[in-house]
Structure formats: C-alpha cells, structure tokens
Design a protein around this motif. Structure first.
Motif, PDB file in Angstrom:
ATOM      1  N   TYR A   1       0.829  -1.202   0.000  1.00 25.98           N
ATOM      2  CA  TYR A   1       0.000   0.000   0.000  1.00 25.98           C
ATOM      3  C   TYR A   1       0.866   1.257   0.000  1.00 25.98           C
ATOM      4  O   TYR A   1       2.045   1.231   0.353  1.00 25.98           O
ATOM      5  CB  TYR A   1      -0.950   0.023   1.204  1.00 25.98           C
ATOM      6  CG  TYR A   1      -0.289   0.057   2.566  1.00 25.98           C
ATOM      7  CD1 TYR A   1       0.181   1.241   3.132  1.00 25.98           C
ATOM      8  CD2 TYR A   1      -0.160  -1.115   3.325  1.00 25.98           C
ATOM      9  CE1 TYR A   1       0.761   1.266   4.382  1.00 25.98           C
ATOM     10  CE2 TYR A   1       0.410  -1.101   4.579  1.00 25.98           C
ATOM     11  CZ  TYR A   1       0.871   0.101   5.104  1.00 25.98           C
ATOM     12  OH  TYR A   1       1.459   0.121   6.341  1.00 25.98           O
ATOM     13  N   LEU A   2       0.246   2.361  -0.425  1.00 22.12           N
ATOM     14  CA  LEU A   2       0.805   3.691  -0.308  1.00 22.12           C
ATOM     15  C   LEU A   2       0.084   4.420   0.807  1.00 22.12           C
ATOM     16  O   LEU A   2      -1.141   4.276   0.964  1.00 22.12           O
ATOM     17  CB  LEU A   2       0.646   4.476  -1.613  1.00 22.12           C
ATOM     18  CG  LEU A   2       1.688   4.249  -2.704  1.00 22.12           C
ATOM     19  CD1 LEU A   2       1.291   5.018  -3.961  1.00 22.12           C
ATOM     20  CD2 LEU A   2       3.076   4.677  -2.243  1.00 22.12           C
ATOM     21  N   SER A   3       0.822   5.198   1.579  1.00 23.18           N
ATOM     22  CA  SER A   3       0.249   5.929   2.693  1.00 23.18           C
ATOM     23  C   SER A   3       0.584   7.415   2.570  1.00 23.18           C
ATOM     24  O   SER A   3       1.729   7.782   2.251  1.00 23.18           O
ATOM     25  CB  SER A   3       0.797   5.379   4.017  1.00 23.18           C
ATOM     26  OG  SER A   3       0.408   6.185   5.104  1.00 23.18           O
ATOM     27  N   PHE A   4      -0.420   8.265   2.804  1.00 24.40           N
ATOM     28  CA  PHE A   4      -0.244   9.709   2.817  1.00 24.40           C
ATOM     29  C   PHE A   4      -0.753  10.230   4.149  1.00 24.40           C
ATOM     30  O   PHE A   4      -1.852   9.849   4.580  1.00 24.40           O
ATOM     31  CB  PHE A   4      -1.018  10.373   1.671  1.00 24.40           C
ATOM     32  CG  PHE A   4      -0.737   9.790   0.315  1.00 24.40           C
ATOM     33  CD1 PHE A   4       0.270  10.315  -0.477  1.00 24.40           C
ATOM     34  CD2 PHE A   4      -1.462   8.703  -0.153  1.00 24.40           C
ATOM     35  CE1 PHE A   4       0.543   9.780  -1.731  1.00 24.40           C
ATOM     36  CE2 PHE A   4      -1.198   8.165  -1.402  1.00 24.40           C
ATOM     37  CZ  PHE A   4      -0.187   8.702  -2.192  1.00 24.40           C
ATOM     38  N   GLY A   5       0.010  11.107   4.801  1.00 24.31           N
ATOM     39  CA  GLY A   5      -0.444  11.560   6.104  1.00 24.31           C
ATOM     40  C   GLY A   5       0.258  12.791   6.612  1.00 24.31           C
ATOM     41  O   GLY A   5       1.164  13.348   5.977  1.00 24.31           O
TER      42      GLY A   5
END
Length: 356
Positions: free
Chosen positions: A336-340
C-alpha cells in the motif's frame, strides 16, 4: 601498607579531580525528545499522526479462526466489507524520557546521557467512511536508554504487542451463522518480549540502526500459539531448538534541508525480518500449521519520505510491502501507499543545568 593506601587514595583523588573538575551536569525530569529516537520508517513508530492508506494488495478480507482442536479455519469476509482498497489510520503515540542525566565535559565522548524511557502507541484503523473500525493495536516499550557523543545511542527493555479486531470485522463475523467458537480470532500478541536496539549517527544528516526483539523464557503470553518456540507450547514438538520467534529490524535514515524556507526533508528505509516466516499456515482450511526449518524469515519493507513544514508538523508519504498494518491480520501480504500528516512536539522540563 598504610602508606601505600594513602598514596593510592591521593592519586585517585588527583585523577578524579582532573577528570571531573570541568564537568557540567543537567537533570531533565521529563522530555519528549528521546535519547534513542523512534525509527522513522517503521510502520509501528510511536507518533501522533493521521494517514490515508491505499492498498494495491492485501486489504483485509479473510479472518483466521482458532478452534478447540488447535486447527485453523479460514473465513472469507470480503462480501461484508464496505471497502476493498482504502482505510484510514489514526496513531496516538509518543516516546517519553524520564529522569534524564546528562554529563558534558571536554572529551570526544561528551555528552553522555542516560534515562528511563517509556514508549506507547495506540493505532486505530477505519474504513473509508470513517465510521467502522477494522481493528486497533496497542504497542508499548519500557526500559532504559543512553546516548554518547550525540553519535551512538541504545535502548534496552521490554516490548509489547496486543491486537484486536474492530466493529466492522465483528459485524461481518456475526452476520455469518457458520462462525462457531470464534474466540476472538487469532489475535497477534507478544507480551513483554525483550528488546535491544542500537543506533549510530556518524553525521548530522545520516543514521543507521538495528534492533532485536526476542521471546524470553518467562514471557507471559504469545498468540497465536503456533508462533511460539517449542519450549513455550509443548504441542510444537517439531520446532527446531534454535527457533525463538525473533524479530530483527534494521534501517537507514537521511535528513537535510532541501527547501530553505521549510524544515528538513527526511528519507528512510526500514526492513523488518520475522522468524515467524518459518511457520507455514496460509491458504489452509482445517489443517494444523507446520514448522519448516528451511523456510526463510518473513520480510517487510517500508520506504518513507517526510517534509517538515514547521517545528512540530510534517507531511509524509510511504510505501509498504509486507505484513498488514493491522497486526491481527499478520497473515496477509500487503502492499500500500500511505499519505499523512504527523505532529511532533518536543518539550523538555529541566530541573538542573550547571552549564547555564
């Protein structure tokens, strides 16, 4: 004899006075700036953050059920899930330094600091609608840390994992009458494993680290039991004597100011290696898990980039391949890719500082 003793005492006094005459000392009651810093790219890092996770593989859609005879059942819950590729992650965590002692003097090993350390993280995962919980994990560490010359640091103590399914999973389970004797599934628990971590910062912009997490013989609880060493679960008679359910993680971090009007840009890579990969259990229905000594350790890769925008806030993007971010779904291979966004307070309360 008395003369020799007096001479030795005088010499030791002279040496002690010459060594400690110019020593400055500080005592911090409390600090949010740890001596042994969190591992930047570790998916289980203790921090305050909100993250959006987009899955290309391994969104939670099956549940493992442990039964009274020790076998595993696999249940497909994909028809009950509101989403199949997106979840939100909320992390409430911090590393706290207590009773820190720091000695500064004229030497290449200065300063030297040591303290008591406590690290805690509660992370929760929700569907894209933010209304149903997929699961939550409790992770903590307690022990001691030290730092030498602002180059080397270490921590040693006890580490704890405890995972739980959330409302959305229980709704799926309860809607299927074929679920029996669920017993809350195969939760992932490692209570009070022993940890030793080392970190080296040869320059102000680079860091390498490594950590060993293993099960001591007095550990209180391990779940699922199939992950436990043979001496813990007597039913695991075919386990190699060298198997101890160890977890090793290593990593590297770089940080530098790319944008002059902002803070540092940080790039990190973390590799987790799980000896539990020698337990074969995936894609089975009603069979006992087996231990295969020739199987490799399970690998988990994390790459993260963060841009600091002020003293306490950073925007982050990461790529993950390996175990599920929800520890209860440890059996799923995810990508997965995570943005935060992360919030990083760094307050310190100092009681004594002779250098001021």
């Amino acid at each position: 004899m008395k003369k020799r003793f007096v001479i030795a005492l005088l010499l030791s006094s002279v040496v002690s006075s010459s060594v400690f005459a110019n020593v400055d000392y500080s005592f911090d009651i409390f600090s949010l700036d740890p001596l042994h810093k969190e591992y930047f790219a570790d998916k289980g890092r203790a921090d305050l953050s909100v993250n959006y996770l987009h899955f290309s593989e391994g969104f939670p859609d099956i549940v493992l059920q442990d039964t009274s005879d020790g076998r595993i059942k696999v249940w497909d819950i994909s028809d009950y899930m509101e989403s199949n590729d997106v979840m939100m992650q909320y992390k409430l965590g911090e590393t706290i330094s207590l009773f820190r002692n720091t000695f500064r003097f004229d030497s290449w090993i200065s300063p030297i600091s040591f303290d008591l350390s406590a690290q805690a993280l509660l992370q929760s995962f929700y569907t894209a609608g933010f209304d149903n919980s997929l699961g939550y994990d409790g992770i903590y560490f307690y022990g001691g840390t030290m730092r030498v010359a602002n180059v080397f640091s270490m921590r040693i103590g006890y580490h704890h994992y405890c995972s739980h399914y959330g409302d959305d999973i229980f709704k799926a389970i309860n809607s299927d009458s074929s679920f029996t004797d669920f017993n809350y599934g195969y939760k992932y628990i490692r209570m009070n494993a022993f940890v030793i971590g080392l970190s080296l910062e040869p320059t102000s912009w680079a860091r390498v680290y490594g950590e060993l997490n293993y099960i001591p013989e007095n550990v209180s609880t391990i779940r699922p039991l199939m992950f436990a060493p043979g001496w813990f679960n007597l039913n695991n008679s075919n386990y190699d004597e060298d198997y101890n359910a160890r977890i090793v993680n290593v990593g590297v971090e770089f940080n530098f100011p790319i944008f002059k009007n902002l803070g540092n840009t940080t790039i990190g890579y973390d590799l987790h290696m799980y000896e539990e990969g020698k337990i074969v259990y995936e894609e089975i229905d009603g069979y006992n898990p087996s231990f295969e000594s020739d199987e490799p350790w399970e690998l988990e890769h994390n790459i993260k980039i963060a841009q600091q925008v002020n003293d306490t806030t950073s925007f982050e993007i990461s790529w993950h391949k390996g175990r599920s971010p929800i520890n209860s779904f440890y059996f799923m291979d995810t990508t997965y890719l995570s943005f935060g966004v992360r919030f990083n307070p760094s307050n310190t309360i100092t009681l004594i500082d002779t250098d001021k």
